[in-house]
Design an enzyme around this catalytic site. Structure first.
Site, mmCIF file in Angstrom:
data_model
loop_
_atom_site.group_PDB
_atom_site.id
_atom_site.type_symbol
_atom_site.label_atom_id
_atom_site.label_comp_id
_atom_site.label_asym_id
_atom_site.label_seq_id
_atom_site.Cartn_x
_atom_site.Cartn_y
_atom_site.Cartn_z
ATOM 1 N N ARG A 138 0.740 -1.078 0.046
ATOM 2 C CA ARG A 138 -0.047 0.006 -0.055
ATOM 3 C C ARG A 138 0.879 1.432 -0.151
ATOM 4 O O ARG A 138 0.561 2.260 -0.481
ATOM 5 C CB ARG A 138 -0.943 -0.206 1.386
ATOM 6 C CG ARG A 138 -2.143 -0.703 1.198
ATOM 7 C CD ARG A 138 -2.666 -0.963 2.607
ATOM 8 N NE ARG A 138 -3.498 0.177 3.034
ATOM 9 C CZ ARG A 138 -3.729 0.578 4.129
ATOM 10 N NH1 ARG A 138 -3.614 -0.231 5.017
ATOM 11 N NH2 ARG A 138 -4.537 1.811 4.363
ATOM 12 N N TYR A 139 2.030 1.142 0.544
ATOM 13 C CA TYR A 139 2.801 2.318 0.819
ATOM 14 C C TYR A 139 4.141 2.062 -0.023
ATOM 15 O O TYR A 139 4.691 0.837 -0.048
ATOM 16 C CB TYR A 139 2.960 2.613 2.063
ATOM 17 C CG TYR A 139 1.788 2.798 3.060
ATOM 18 C CD1 TYR A 139 1.248 4.081 3.121
ATOM 19 C CD2 TYR A 139 1.527 1.794 3.952
ATOM 20 C CE1 TYR A 139 0.176 4.264 3.991
ATOM 21 C CE2 TYR A 139 0.329 2.090 4.605
ATOM 22 C CZ TYR A 139 -0.354 3.075 4.606
ATOM 23 O OH TYR A 139 -1.398 3.357 5.332
ATOM 24 N N ARG A 142 6.828 0.125 2.255
ATOM 25 C CA ARG A 142 6.317 -1.041 3.367
ATOM 26 C C ARG A 142 5.723 -1.934 2.468
ATOM 27 O O ARG A 142 4.822 -1.556 1.570
ATOM 28 C CB ARG A 142 5.538 -0.461 4.426
ATOM 29 C CG ARG A 142 6.262 0.383 5.365
ATOM 30 C CD ARG A 142 5.493 1.582 6.034
ATOM 31 N NE ARG A 142 5.570 2.601 5.221
ATOM 32 C CZ ARG A 142 4.902 3.657 5.525
ATOM 33 N NH1 ARG A 142 3.832 3.600 6.481
ATOM 34 N NH2 ARG A 142 4.955 4.758 4.854
ATOM 35 N N CYS A 151 -5.464 -17.291 13.854
ATOM 36 C CA CYS A 151 -4.941 -16.598 15.161
ATOM 37 C C CYS A 151 -5.254 -17.226 16.423
ATOM 38 O O CYS A 151 -6.198 -18.179 16.214
ATOM 39 C CB CYS A 151 -6.094 -15.338 15.052
ATOM 40 S SG CYS A 151 -5.694 -14.352 13.909
ATOM 41 N N CYS A 155 -10.631 -11.811 17.474
ATOM 42 C CA CYS A 155 -11.056 -10.789 17.833
ATOM 43 C C CYS A 155 -12.497 -10.350 17.340
ATOM 44 O O CYS A 155 -12.219 -10.153 15.842
ATOM 45 C CB CYS A 155 -9.948 -9.726 17.532
ATOM 46 S SG CYS A 155 -8.680 -10.054 18.279
ATOM 47 N N CYS A 158 -12.090 -7.471 14.606
ATOM 48 C CA CYS A 158 -10.984 -7.625 13.692
ATOM 49 C C CYS A 158 -11.314 -6.851 12.416
ATOM 50 O O CYS A 158 -12.150 -7.004 11.688
ATOM 51 C CB CYS A 158 -10.714 -9.134 13.401
ATOM 52 S SG CYS A 158 -9.172 -9.244 12.184
ATOM 53 N N ARG A 160 -9.749 -7.606 9.640
ATOM 54 C CA ARG A 160 -9.747 -8.607 8.581
ATOM 55 C C ARG A 160 -10.379 -9.847 8.780
ATOM 56 O O ARG A 160 -10.040 -11.207 8.902
ATOM 57 C CB ARG A 160 -8.061 -9.087 8.342
ATOM 58 C CG ARG A 160 -7.243 -8.126 7.971
ATOM 59 C CD ARG A 160 -5.917 -8.503 7.385
ATOM 60 N NE ARG A 160 -5.070 -7.212 7.126
ATOM 61 C CZ ARG A 160 -3.844 -7.188 7.955
ATOM 62 N NH1 ARG A 160 -3.518 -7.988 8.595
ATOM 63 N NH2 ARG A 160 -3.190 -6.197 7.550
ATOM 64 N N ASP A 319 -12.162 0.355 12.239
ATOM 65 C CA ASP A 319 -12.511 0.656 10.352
ATOM 66 C C ASP A 319 -13.854 0.352 10.115
ATOM 67 O O ASP A 319 -14.633 -0.201 11.117
ATOM 68 C CB ASP A 319 -11.236 -0.462 9.833
ATOM 69 C CG ASP A 319 -9.987 -0.133 9.757
ATOM 70 O OD1 ASP A 319 -9.448 1.129 9.868
ATOM 71 O OD2 ASP A 319 -9.127 -0.914 10.076
ATOM 72 N N ASP A 356 -7.628 4.904 9.509
ATOM 73 C CA ASP A 356 -7.024 4.196 8.461
ATOM 74 C C ASP A 356 -8.217 4.382 7.420
ATOM 75 O O ASP A 356 -9.363 3.970 7.304
ATOM 76 C CB ASP A 356 -6.698 2.720 8.561
ATOM 77 C CG ASP A 356 -5.706 2.035 7.751
ATOM 78 O OD1 ASP A 356 -5.361 2.750 6.948
ATOM 79 O OD2 ASP A 356 -5.048 1.389 8.201
ATOM 80 N N LYS A 363 -3.447 5.953 6.190
ATOM 81 C CA LYS A 363 -3.584 6.486 7.714
ATOM 82 C C LYS A 363 -3.531 7.917 7.820
ATOM 83 O O LYS A 363 -2.647 8.463 7.340
ATOM 84 C CB LYS A 363 -2.756 5.914 8.736
ATOM 85 C CG LYS A 363 -2.518 4.244 8.598
ATOM 86 C CD LYS A 363 -1.620 3.851 9.935
ATOM 87 C CE LYS A 363 -1.419 2.163 9.774
ATOM 88 N NZ LYS A 363 -0.748 1.826 8.496
HETATM 89 S S1 SF4 Z 1 -7.049 -8.393 15.265
HETATM 90 FE FE1 SF4 Z 1 -7.649 -10.023 13.739
HETATM 91 S S2 SF4 Z 1 -5.765 -10.548 12.992
HETATM 92 FE FE2 SF4 Z 1 -5.472 -9.518 14.858
HETATM 93 S S3 SF4 Z 1 -5.157 -11.204 16.273
HETATM 94 FE FE3 SF4 Z 1 -7.128 -10.406 16.207
HETATM 95 S S4 SF4 Z 1 -8.324 -11.768 15.009
HETATM 96 FE FE4 SF4 Z 1 -6.337 -12.037 14.682
#
Ligand code: SF4
Length: 408
Positions: A138-139, A142, A151, A155, A158, A160, A319, A356, A363
């Protein structure tokens, strides 16, 4: 049954108290939580056991939390957005509802399926910025390697959600070769972030293969690893892992603490092991409604992080991703928190508040307004106590001011 207060939860052990390890010192979590699991300490402290025994289904969740009142919708939510909670992280839960920050971050909620139309699965446009599968560029300087979709804990907030846990896999040898070829042929890339998913869920040989391949590119200056394991699976930070990592300096680790209850003796010890290996640590917090959108909680978190030698790096506005609307706060709230922190805690403990921007715009840092007025000869500023001061500009101006500078 014995109350093992090392995690604050109930971890029933078969062992006599003298054989239990290291864990009776959670000063801020003396109260016993509702989690129940009968296991010897030796297994409890083994990250592989923790991974194998993650809570992956609603029946398993009910087994570990018999007092939980579970909505029938949760099966549906978990089928759309997978659930995984390590026994360690589950043992930090104190109340079986969303007033508990650990519960709210780890247990599926029906609100995840209520999306306003402007949310999308990939608001940062990562999929469009993948020159080769598994690499986001993206940058200019980086690039981000999506090393795995797995994971330790999924979360609920998350960004993603579209990939995390969808199928637990990792990049194969040919995919890695294409990624490394691209990085090698793009010398502008100086900084490679190995992320996912969570790369520390990988076996050490696979993880090392990925890190070593990236390190083999001469134009790569630093490697960063994004991992939430110090928070949700601190047992993963073994001396074997840190011994491997320290071979690939300069290497940085960014982790993801969101609330002071996540700072436990176990997570602090994991961070200490990383720092002691000479790896600087940063933290990326996500601002979450009802969890940490409170200035005093954020202050406690930031102070706790620097005590552990973890630098608060970013405070992310949530996000615009599908499934997280119930966590979003108004931007105003983040600015109020930044205003509160400035002047109250050291600059070292203050993260940069960023949005973001949708559509891959990158960002954007947000700050309270400290510039009141800007004139050719002075700038009027205000400090954290709202006292106004005039800062005189240099009499000679600056070449970048061009022909309109006072000197011209
Ligand atoms: S934020 Fe998303 S990618 Fe990061 S640990 Fe939690 S579930 Fe996994």
């Amino acid at each position: 049954m014995q109350d093992n207060s090392r995690t604050g939860g109930i971890v029933e052990t078969d062992e006599p108290p003298g054989e239990r390890l290291n864990i009776s010192t959670v000063s801020h979590q003396k109260k016993t939580g509702p989690y129940i699991h009968r296991v010897p300490s030796q297994l409890w402290n083994d990250w592989r056991w923790q991974m194998l025994n993650r809570i992956r289904s609603i029946p398993e969740l009910l087994k570990r939390f018999p007092g939980l009142n579970c909505s029938s919708d949760l099966e549906r939510v978990a089928s759309v957005y997978p659930m995984a909670i390590t026994p360690y992280y589950a043992s930090l839960i104190r109340r079986l509802d969303t007033s508990d920050p650990v519960f709210a971050m780890s247990v599926p909620q029906p609100a995840e399926l209520c999306d306003p139309p402007f949310l999308s699965p990939d608001p940062l446009g990562e999929e469009k910025k993948m020159p080769v599968p598994g690499l986001v560029h993206r940058y200019p300087d980086r690039a981000l390697v999506m090393a795995t979709t797995m994971c330790a804990m999924y979360c609920r907030h998350c960004t993603r959600k579209r990939v995390a846990g969808s199928k637990e896999s990792f990049i194969g040898a040919s995919e890695l070769a294409r990624i490394v070829d691209y990085i090698r042929s793009t010398p502008a890339i100086k900084d490679v972030i190995i992320s996912g998913g969570d790369p520390f869920t990988l076996p050490i040989d696979i993880l090392e293969r990925i890190i070593a391949s990236v390190r083999s590119v001469p134009s790569v200056e630093i490697i960063r690893i994004g991992t939430r394991t110090p928070v949700v699976l601190p047992q993963r930070i073994t001396s074997e892992l840190t011994a491997m990592l320290r071979k690939y300096h300069p290497l940085w680790i960014n982790t993801h603490f969101n609330h002071p209850v996540e700072i436990t003796p176990e997570s602090a010890a994991a961070c200490a092991r990383i720092s002691d290996a000479g790896i600087p640590m940063g933290n990326q917090t996500v601002l979450l409604r009802g969890i940490n959108d409170d200035p005093a909680i954020m202050e406690e978190l930031c102070r706790g992080l620097v005590r552990m030698r973890v630098r608060p790096y970013y405070l992310f506005q949530c996000d615009l991703v599908k499934g997280v609307e119930h966590f979003r706060t108004p931007l105003r709230r983040g600015l109020e928190i930044m205003e509160y922190l400035r002047g109250r805690v050291s600059g070292l403990a203050i993260p940069t508040f960023v949005v973001d921007a949708p559509g891959g715009a990158g960002k954007i840092p947000l700050l309270p307004r400290y510039i009141v007025d800007h004139q050719p000869t002075f700038t009027e500023l205000r400090n954290a106590e709202h006292r106004r001061v005039q800062y005189p500009e240099p009499a000679t101006g600056h070449p970048s001011d061009g022909p309109h500078s006072p000197e011209a």
